[in-house]
Enzyme design. Structure first.
Site: not given
Ligand code: PAF
Length: 294
Positions: A41-42, A154, A191
């Site tokens: 995602g990052h 998100k 995370s």
């Protein structure tokens, strides 16, 4: 020069190092603020940032100000070496990974107040969270001086609040959202997913299943959306381990206040809760037409 893959980024761990790198940079700069433990995602946000500016900086800082006293600040994953490798692979130019002392040389007296929008939904479940988050984001903007900053969708309320802060305080930075990245079964990458056992993960899937069930009921209006999502979460509450709901809301994306039963226009269906000690959140953007007569 835009960053190119497999070139080691410059690592700055304090203000002086960052200022020296920043002062030497030409062209536009995009910042991706993170708390590390980087995942796909990052990495998708970093790739988006590379499309938007000549250079990319990633900040990695687990911000104590945005964690409540009973939250997971101490056990939040810290994986700096792996994070730097991910940044290198994505062609990041600068990694700003300050120590706590570099970021907060003194306990801050003056902080950002996130207002009414910061006290509802996630802000009601985590008092003070958004004040701490906005404070560190403002500090990062001042230190890194980006032209554009990219945040994940998100954390939809976070993204909306940062947009409000930029507008209300006239900050010279453009805020861009990047889409949520999901596992093949729909679980949003986070995370915190690394805390989940296989059984926790099965229960945690209920967030996405509830959002999907809600989205499928959009044509029948806001009440039907909430009912459909609640039914899925009700089943997950009886699972082993159980899903403990913090909130399920259908809100106006600009204010995060709940929409009326006859709402027409955009809305965000947002859900959060706990599986064991792990806090999970997710959301989906919906669009309502004129509500049906009942
Ligand atoms: O989304 C996050 O990782 C954090 O809230 C942020 C924006 C990096 C601020 O600490």
């Amino acid at each position: 020069m835009p960053g190119s893959a497999a070139v080691m980024p410059v690592i700055a761990t304090d203000r002086a190092e960052l200022a020296a790198v920043r002062d030497g940079m030409a062209g536009t700069l995009a910042l991706v603020p993170t708390m590390g433990a980087l995942h796909e995602g990052h990495r998708s946000l970093i790739r988006r940032a590379r499309q938007l500016a000549d250079s990319v900086a990633v900040s990695i800082f687990v911000n104590p100000l945005q964690f409540g006293p009973d939250e997971d600040f101490d056990r939040y994953p810290r994986t700096l070496a792996g994070d730097i490798e991910a940044c290198e692979a994505e062609g990041v130019d600068v990694v700003f990974a300050p120590t706590r002392e570099a970021m907060y040389p003194d306990a801050p007296q003056v902080t950002v107040h996130s207002g009414a929008m910061g006290g509802v939904v996630e802000g009601a479940a985590r008092p003070g969270h958004f004040d701490g988050m906005l404070t560190v984001v403002l500090k990062l903007f001042n230190l890194v001086r980006p032209d554009v900053a990219v945040f994940g969708e998100k954390d939809a309320q976070q993204l909306a609040l940062i947009g409000r802060m930029v507008a209300d305080l006239d900050l010279p930075v453009e805020v861009v959202g990047g889409p949520t990245v999901r596992e093949p079964d729909g679980l949003a990458l986070s995370s915190r997913n690394r805390y989940l056992s296989a059984a926790d993960r099965r229960t945690g899937l209920a967030l996405w299943q509830a959002l999907r069930a809600g989205a499928d009921a959009t044509a029948d209006g806001p009440g039907a959306v909430l009912d459909a999502a609640r039914a899925v979460l009700g089943e997950a509450a009886d699972a082993e381990p159980p899903f403990e709901l913090d909130y399920l809301v259908l809100v106006d994306p600009a204010t995060f206040t709940e929409v009326a039963p006859a709402h027409a226009g955009p809305a965000v269906l947002a859900v959060a809760g706990r599986v064991g000690a792990t806090h999970l959140i997710d959301n989906i953007a919906l669009q309502f037409g004129t509500a049906k007569e009942s």
